[in-house]
Write a protein that holds these residues in place. Sequence first.
Motif, PDB file in Angstrom:
ATOM      1  N   ALA A 300      31.543  38.262-114.928  1.00 27.00           N
ATOM      2  CA  ALA A 300      32.616  39.257-115.017  1.00 27.00           C
ATOM      3  C   ALA A 300      32.263  40.482-114.183  1.00 27.00           C
ATOM      4  O   ALA A 300      33.134  41.117-113.588  1.00 27.00           O
ATOM      5  CB  ALA A 300      32.851  39.654-116.474  1.00 27.00           C
ATOM      6  N   ILE A 352      32.064  40.824-122.734  1.00 31.00           N
ATOM      7  CA  ILE A 352      32.267  40.374-121.350  1.00 31.00           C
ATOM      8  C   ILE A 352      33.067  41.418-120.572  1.00 31.00           C
ATOM      9  O   ILE A 352      32.772  41.716-119.404  1.00 31.00           O
ATOM     10  CB  ILE A 352      32.980  39.008-121.335  1.00 31.00           C
ATOM     11  CG1 ILE A 352      32.057  37.931-121.921  1.00 31.00           C
ATOM     12  CG2 ILE A 352      33.415  38.629-119.922  1.00 31.00           C
ATOM     13  CD1 ILE A 352      32.763  36.634-122.273  1.00 31.00           C
ATOM     14  N   PHE A 356      32.488  43.689-117.017  1.00 29.23           N
ATOM     15  CA  PHE A 356      33.466  43.833-115.936  1.00 29.23           C
ATOM     16  C   PHE A 356      33.585  45.289-115.498  1.00 29.23           C
ATOM     17  O   PHE A 356      33.594  45.596-114.299  1.00 29.23           O
ATOM     18  CB  PHE A 356      34.819  43.299-116.395  1.00 29.23           C
ATOM     19  CG  PHE A 356      35.900  43.389-115.367  1.00 29.23           C
ATOM     20  CD1 PHE A 356      36.024  42.406-114.391  1.00 29.23           C
ATOM     21  CD2 PHE A 356      36.790  44.446-115.365  1.00 29.23           C
ATOM     22  CE1 PHE A 356      37.022  42.483-113.425  1.00 29.23           C
ATOM     23  CE2 PHE A 356      37.793  44.535-114.411  1.00 29.23           C
ATOM     24  CZ  PHE A 356      37.911  43.552-113.440  1.00 29.23           C
TER      25      PHE A 356
END
Length: 441
Positions: A300, A352, A356
């Motif tokens: 990510a 996750i 990112f």
Amino acid sequence: MTQVSKKENSDSRRFSRMQWRVLIATMIGYTLFYFMRKNFSFAMPGLEQDCGISKSQLGNFLFWGGIIYGLSKFLNGIIGDRVNSRKMLCLGLLACIIVNILFGFVPDFTSGSLTIWAFGILLVVSQFFQGTGFPPCARLIAHWVPPKELATKMSVWNTSHSIGGGLVAKLCGVIMGLGVLGAANQGVGMWKWCFWAMAIIGLTGLLVMWFILPGTPEEEGISVPSDDSASLKVQDIPSSHSSICKDVFLNPAIWMLGFCNFTINAVRALVADWGPTMLQETKGFSASETGTVIMLFEFAGIGGMLLSGWMTDRFFGGKAPRLCVILMFLTAVFLVLFYSLVSPALSSIALIASGFVLYGPQALTGVSATNLSSKHLTGTAIGFISLFSYIGVAVSGKLCGSLVQHSGGWGSAIFTMMAVSVIGGIFFLTLWKMPAYKKQS
């Protein structure tokens, strides 16, 4: 069309081709360093069982190795601005290959406490030479990529971190899996190949790097297009220590980027170093499930880096700190959601998502340091702010472990890193009015 116009068009096309060659070659080169840096963590179960090295001793190896790596990036950043980039990268890679080969032979020539000392010393030596990988890459990119494109293209380059980390995890995972003799003996006898196999890959890559990695435009004898400010004019090159002090060591913006880097990597270390244990203890995940979540966290980050670089150039006029303010605050939000959500699936998505948004600032601090320092001092500037990064990693590792140990839960560590994310956003906020890049004389 005049002869001059034809020559300019030819030079421009050649410059563009070489620019992408530099980008791809340096990405491959830095990924090779990652193969021989991240493999140590996957060999540790075998080192415990075959060599009797305790978790506490391994933790000390990693702590001091991280400190040495940060110092090395700083010192080699200064050196990298003054030497041939191809030679520096290849010689550093060769040293890492040799050390990785030696790792596998340590138990054959040592015993007892000498074995522990040998591994510790070799890891420190390896981490020092690992610090020779980034400076030549940063220097070449700064010379070949103009400031108006740097955020996008350097963010593409920064994916080499996550690509290398993901590939070495898969390769070493397969290698260690071949040594399974039962659940308690995973990796026995196979940890040596975590080092030797990566050394073989590194040696193959070294031969490729020696022939394909170019120098700066001046070293290659390529004329820089007239509308391209990627490269230096001779008179732009600082030649005194006073220039280094002014552009780097006494530059308030560079110091603040260093503090930003400290917060980014302190938060990242929560997942990179403690993630598997944290996920198992807070969410009840299996070892396999934690591996999947951490892998997705890293991947990510690739998307986050690419999008952040593009957005910086497209919507923020190259002023990366403005986007980083938003991303650091979002990181804090996703950490809170990860801890608060009861559903394992939703909490995993939140973690996750934190990867990112967090990896964007990690890439963009290097972009900002490059754009705000003289191109001739790129390695010095990035090496300096990288020193803050690995102090952040070391402090976070120790701090999170102590908080969990004394509180009996992960809440205190997670909320501390949430606060660190907010502080990072505030640091970036102080750079809101910072220019996109330093004007070259």
